[in-house]
Motif scaffolding. Sequence first.
Motif, short mmCIF file in Angstrom:
data_model
loop_
_atom_site.label_atom_id
_atom_site.label_comp_id
_atom_site.label_asym_id
_atom_site.label_seq_id
_atom_site.Cartn_x
_atom_site.Cartn_y
_atom_site.Cartn_z
N SER A 49 5.88 3.44 1.76
CA SER A 49 5.30 2.36 1.07
C SER A 49 5.16 1.23 2.30
O SER A 49 6.22 0.91 2.94
CB SER A 49 5.70 2.06 0.00
OG SER A 49 5.64 0.51 -0.53
N PHE B 159 0.84 -1.09 0.27
CA PHE B 159 0.01 -0.08 0.02
C PHE B 159 0.89 1.41 -0.04
O PHE B 159 1.94 1.35 0.58
CB PHE B 159 -0.79 -0.12 1.28
CG PHE B 159 -2.32 -0.83 1.17
CD1 PHE B 159 -3.14 -0.60 0.13
CD2 PHE B 159 -2.33 -2.06 1.83
CE1 PHE B 159 -4.49 -1.62 0.13
CE2 PHE B 159 -3.14 -2.92 1.68
CZ PHE B 159 -4.11 -2.69 0.92
N GLN B 160 0.52 2.02 -0.95
CA GLN B 160 1.34 3.36 -0.99
C GLN B 160 0.56 4.54 -0.33
O GLN B 160 -0.63 4.84 -0.83
CB GLN B 160 1.59 3.81 -2.37
CG GLN B 160 2.82 4.55 -2.82
CD GLN B 160 4.13 4.32 -2.71
OE1 GLN B 160 4.23 2.81 -2.87
NE2 GLN B 160 5.21 4.90 -2.44
N ARG B 161 1.20 5.06 0.54
CA ARG B 161 0.53 6.34 1.18
C ARG B 161 1.57 7.40 1.06
O ARG B 161 2.30 7.50 1.79
CB ARG B 161 -0.04 6.05 2.58
CG ARG B 161 -0.69 7.42 3.06
CD ARG B 161 -1.83 6.88 4.18
NE ARG B 161 -2.67 6.18 3.66
CZ ARG B 161 -3.61 5.53 4.55
NH1 ARG B 161 -3.70 5.62 5.55
NH2 ARG B 161 -4.61 5.13 4.12
#
Lengths: 308, 263
Positions: free
Chosen positions: B19, B13-15
């Motif tokens: 990552s 998940f990339q925020r």
Amino acid sequence: MSAALKKDTAPACVVTLAGAPAGVPAPSVLQMPHKSKSKSSFRPPLRAWLRSALSTVVPPLITVALILLFWQLAAHGPQSALPTPTKIWEEARDLIVEPFFWNGSQDIGLGWRILVSLQRVAIGFSLAAIVGVLLGTLVGQSVWAMRGLDPVFQVLRTVPPLAWLPLSLAAFRDSQPSAIFVIFITAIWPVIINTAVGIRNIPQDYRNVAQVLRLNQVEFFFKVMVPSAAPYIFTGLRIGVGLSWLAIVAAEMLTGGVGIGFFIWDAWNSSRLSDIIVALVYIGVVGFLLDRLVALIGHVVTRGTATN
Amino acid sequence: MSYLKIDHVDKRFQRGSVSTEVLKDINLVIEKGEFVSIIGHSGCGKSTLLNIVAGLTPVSAGAVLLEGKEVNASGPERAVVFQNHSLLPWLTVYANVALAVNKVFGATRSKAERHDWIMHNLDLVQMAHARDKRPAEISGGMKQRVGIARGLAMEPKILLLDEPFGALDALTRAHLQDSVMQIHAALGNTMIMITHDVDEAVLLSDRIVMMTNGPSAHIGEVLDVRLARPRKRLELVSDRTYIAAREAVLKFLYERHRFVEAA
């Protein structure tokens, strides 16, 4: 944005809900124990209904009576600029008791005038409802639509209804469509904004269900989006119909014609203050009924959603 | 050829610039008709894994293959029974199932056939009596039954159950577990269930997939549960295989992969 929206929606809800229905359950609940104790479980529900009806109707009647009494005393005397209630009754009796008389094209009952105004509101408001829900859906669904449109909406919604009138007169060159446009442009903002909030608040679960079922855009709109956002949409519609009714009176004062707004302006020009006061009561009652009507429709339509 | 194959699946998940790797190198093969449970501590990414199989979450690397074909979107052949039932509250029980049936079989079956099919599935979960009730008017267990009926009614190749009994009380949960066992025995569906209940996993599954703690969770161990079917809850309490399986899962979860944050 949501902070601004809450400011918009919440007080309107509180104001409208603080009226009659809030009074209904409370007294009946208080009185229930009394009755059930006196072995009256088989008594027809008519009595209970009557009792709750009375407890709703009597307090506002007392308030109105007190206001009339105070008014009568305050406006009594030869120096008073405003007519007393008894004087209004004498001068404008035909307007009060007979809403639907017809003595030629300019001398007609207030009921007819209200109907003309209501027709304008119906057209303008319906257009606002349809366009508002569609635009609100767009803004609620797409981040880019929101970024692009929301600031514009936030600016435009603060423009007072009547400020649109000269422009729309110039564009339409006729008073009837201009008045309808003013209603439209007044009612549409709360519908857009509330719909957008409703769409944004659709739970991810419902979206997942739609995804697993592979609902297409149209199916998703009608089967998930609209029902799920319905409570929000109806909050917007309710605020919108209230604003429309506020705007129509002002718009008609300027555009002329048969509506109730022009009647007030006309009465002012011929110094018939009693007529104006009767017209105010009509406007107030009809505005109240409009609000209740939209609330009722909303209540019926959102039965399932609201209880979750 | 395997029925469902989860092939070297990674999920990140990339925020912003951060990552997080949730799943790392997940490999799992499931045969037709199998009941597989995925168990692990909360936050280990087991729901993410289920969502990947469902097609609700895209993979970062690797692939999910159903009957040899890659799946990367969701669809009714991988029906999901959601953790919180996810029934549409404005529709009746019947209409909730009908929404699925009409969408999936609208083109291929007549109206009468679809009606019979809806009622058949409501019967299967013993909810036909409440067909005209709205979700708000029935209990949590009943809602989950309807959720299962909706999933089954799509005639999925795989039924995915995301902690289906997590929000229910113990008695209701036992009832529903029995129902699911009966349905599995009768229809022979392939099912994948997420759970964090050890007894539930052992009772229902042919295999239990145990996941390590995240981040970068992977499959730690896969346990075969060699218990004959039909399984009876009461008889199993003293069954040696059952006790051994239970112990194996408990040891995995609480000795080797203790949930650090809970300690």
